[in-house]
Design a protein around this motif. Structure first.
Motif, mmCIF file in Angstrom:
data_model
loop_
_atom_site.group_PDB
_atom_site.id
_atom_site.type_symbol
_atom_site.label_atom_id
_atom_site.label_comp_id
_atom_site.label_asym_id
_atom_site.label_seq_id
_atom_site.Cartn_x
_atom_site.Cartn_y
_atom_site.Cartn_z
ATOM 1 N N VAL A 243 0.847 -1.347 0.145
ATOM 2 C CA VAL A 243 0.032 -0.071 -0.056
ATOM 3 C C VAL A 243 0.960 1.261 0.088
ATOM 4 C CG1 VAL A 243 -1.610 1.415 1.469
ATOM 5 C CG2 VAL A 243 -2.059 -1.016 0.909
ATOM 6 N N HIS A 244 2.070 1.211 0.824
ATOM 7 C CA HIS A 244 2.831 2.263 0.939
ATOM 8 C C HIS A 244 3.430 2.666 -0.674
ATOM 9 C CE1 HIS A 244 5.805 5.385 2.401
ATOM 10 N NE2 HIS A 244 6.632 4.489 1.771
ATOM 11 N N LEU A 246 2.053 1.904 -3.546
ATOM 12 C CA LEU A 246 1.299 2.105 -4.317
ATOM 13 C C LEU A 246 0.725 3.583 -4.370
ATOM 14 C CD1 LEU A 246 -0.894 -1.115 -4.960
ATOM 15 C CD2 LEU A 246 0.148 0.256 -6.696
ATOM 16 N N TYR A 247 0.443 3.945 -2.908
ATOM 17 C CA TYR A 247 -0.194 5.257 -2.509
ATOM 18 C C TYR A 247 0.763 6.107 -2.005
ATOM 19 C CZ TYR A 247 -3.992 2.241 -4.031
ATOM 20 O OH TYR A 247 -4.830 1.144 -4.794
ATOM 21 N N ASN A 249 1.635 7.910 0.622
ATOM 22 C CA ASN A 249 1.696 8.762 1.803
ATOM 23 C C ASN A 249 1.065 7.963 3.178
ATOM 24 O OD1 ASN A 249 2.632 10.968 0.642
ATOM 25 N ND2 ASN A 249 0.599 11.225 -0.211
ATOM 26 N N TYR A 250 1.333 6.594 3.177
ATOM 27 C CA TYR A 250 0.676 5.714 4.214
ATOM 28 C C TYR A 250 1.756 4.518 4.566
ATOM 29 C CZ TYR A 250 -3.656 7.631 2.309
ATOM 30 O OH TYR A 250 -4.714 8.466 1.738
ATOM 31 N N ARG A 267 -3.206 2.879 6.628
ATOM 32 C CA ARG A 267 -3.906 2.480 5.461
ATOM 33 C C ARG A 267 -4.176 1.147 5.402
ATOM 34 N NH1 ARG A 267 -5.236 5.086 -0.480
ATOM 35 N NH2 ARG A 267 -6.748 3.557 -1.095
ATOM 36 N N GLN A 288 -5.354 0.686 -9.692
ATOM 37 C CA GLN A 288 -4.207 1.214 -8.917
ATOM 38 C C GLN A 288 -3.234 1.911 -9.473
ATOM 39 O OE1 GLN A 288 -2.680 -2.824 -7.870
ATOM 40 N NE2 GLN A 288 -4.088 -2.930 -6.008
ATOM 41 N N ASP A 291 -4.772 5.547 -9.745
ATOM 42 C CA ASP A 291 -4.603 6.047 -8.443
ATOM 43 C C ASP A 291 -3.196 6.484 -7.983
ATOM 44 O OD1 ASP A 291 -7.383 5.597 -8.154
ATOM 45 O OD2 ASP A 291 -7.327 3.938 -6.959
ATOM 46 N N ALA A 292 -2.164 5.697 -8.298
ATOM 47 C CA ALA A 292 -0.859 5.982 -7.841
ATOM 48 C C ALA A 292 -0.521 7.238 -8.536
ATOM 49 C CB ALA A 292 -0.053 4.984 -8.401
ATOM 50 N N ILE A 295 -1.861 10.303 -7.120
ATOM 51 C CA ILE A 295 -1.585 10.972 -5.972
ATOM 52 C C ILE A 295 0.008 11.442 -6.320
ATOM 53 C CG2 ILE A 295 -0.609 9.740 -3.845
ATOM 54 C CD1 ILE A 295 -2.730 7.827 -3.722
ATOM 55 N N GLU A 296 0.788 10.863 -6.970
ATOM 56 C CA GLU A 296 1.860 11.473 -7.283
ATOM 57 C C GLU A 296 1.922 12.795 -7.990
ATOM 58 O OE1 GLU A 296 6.142 9.786 -9.315
ATOM 59 O OE2 GLU A 296 4.215 8.923 -10.108
#
Length: 308
Positions: A243-244, A246-247, A249-250, A267, A288, A291-292, A295-296
């Motif tokens: 998860v870290h 991919l996304y 900030n978690y 998360r 995914q 979403d990545a 976020i980036e």
């Protein structure tokens, strides 16, 4: 490290340095270099430790990551749109080139240990209290270092540091086990500082410390291995670290989710991380990836606004 260095000197370095020092220099009793190039010479200790840590780091990384890659890693993950072309080769090149940098920055800590400046101790516990303390050292070490790594890792995501130091590791949005040590050298060093700091602040048996240092590197490979079996809400599992990546900030923690929960950065992985069919579904992978990228892009926009 003092015992490790002692055995290395006895079986390798004494003979190696004797051959490397020119014969004419060694024969000259007035040569300061020849006289002082002894086991307690700090420069010799530094060089020896650098060689041991670098070679040991390469061996452990390549051995453990290879084992994980061939026997644990889900190779269907490589079909993810965010898995780069030739990514495994790139991860290996990054890690192998970074390990000497990690090692060089780490040398002063180990030299200090060798010369008795740390809180590491030797010997067999003589009573129940000593044994209880030895056992308690393990969770204490994990708790302390997890706290330190959480904050070091979170600070490395600050815009001022992220692009310069931590972004190379996030090049691997969908990592393989070979991404475990594929850092910028300073990034990897900063996240290792809590381990060294512990040895200087809290008494710990030196052989237990060596064991925990090996475990730390094993764990680092393991959370990049794509094995999503554990559904723990307490342990920072492979799924949490996926998860870290991919996304972004978690889930900054290394072993536990405690500090992420307290820092509002936790998360919990969803079914798409745990269920192999969902995880490898092309639609899920595509979502995914989108979403990545979103976020980036948002993070880059925030960084630009802060820089203005």
């Amino acid at each position: 490290m003092d015992s490790v260095l002692h055995y290395a000197d006895e079986h390798v370095f004494d003979a190696l340095y004797a051959k490397l020092i020119p014969t004419s220099m060694a024969a000259n009793a007035t040569s300061e270099f020849a006289i002082n190039w002894t086991r307690d010479n700090v420069l010799r200790q530094s060089l020896s430790i650098f060689i041991m840590v670098t070679l040991g780091g390469w061996f452990f990384y390549l051995a453990m990551a290879s084992f994980s890659y061939y026997f644990v890693f889900d190779h269907e993950t490589m079909d993810h749109p965010k898995f780069l072309k030739n990514q495994v080769r790139l991860e290996i090149e990054c890690a192998v080139s970074a390990i000497p940098g990690f090692s060089l920055l780490t040398v002063p800590w180990f030299v200090g240990e060798v010369n008795g400046h740390s809180m590491l101790y030797d010997g067999v516990p003589q009573d129940l209290k000593g044994w209880l303390y030895l056992v308690a050292s393990v969770p204490t070490f994990l708790f302390f270092t997890d706290f330190g790594i959480y904050w070091a890792h979170r600070w490395l995501h600050h815009p001022l540091l992220y692009k310069r130091l931590h972004k190379p590791h996030h090049k691997w949005i969908v990592p393989s086990p070979f991404a475990s040590h594929a850092f910028h050298p300073v990034d990897g060093y900063m996240q290792s500082v809590p381990y060294h700091l512990y040895a200087y602040l809290v008494p710990m048996h030196k052989w237990l410390y060596v064991f925990m240092f090996v475990f730390v590197n094993f764990w680092t490979v393991m959370i990049h291995d794509g094995n999503f079996i554990s559904h723990s809400h307490i342990i920072n599992t492979t799924a949490h670290h996926a998860v870290h990546h991919l996304y972004f900030n978690y889930n900054y923690g290394q072993y536990f989710t405690l500090w992420d929960r307290l820092g509002n950065s936790h998360r919990q992985p969803t079914d798409e991380q745990y269920d192999a069919n969902l995880r490898n579904d092309q639609k899920v992978m595509a979502k995914q990836a989108r979403d990545a990228e979103l976020i980036e892009a948002q993070d880059e926009l925030k960084a630009k606004k802060k820089a203005q």
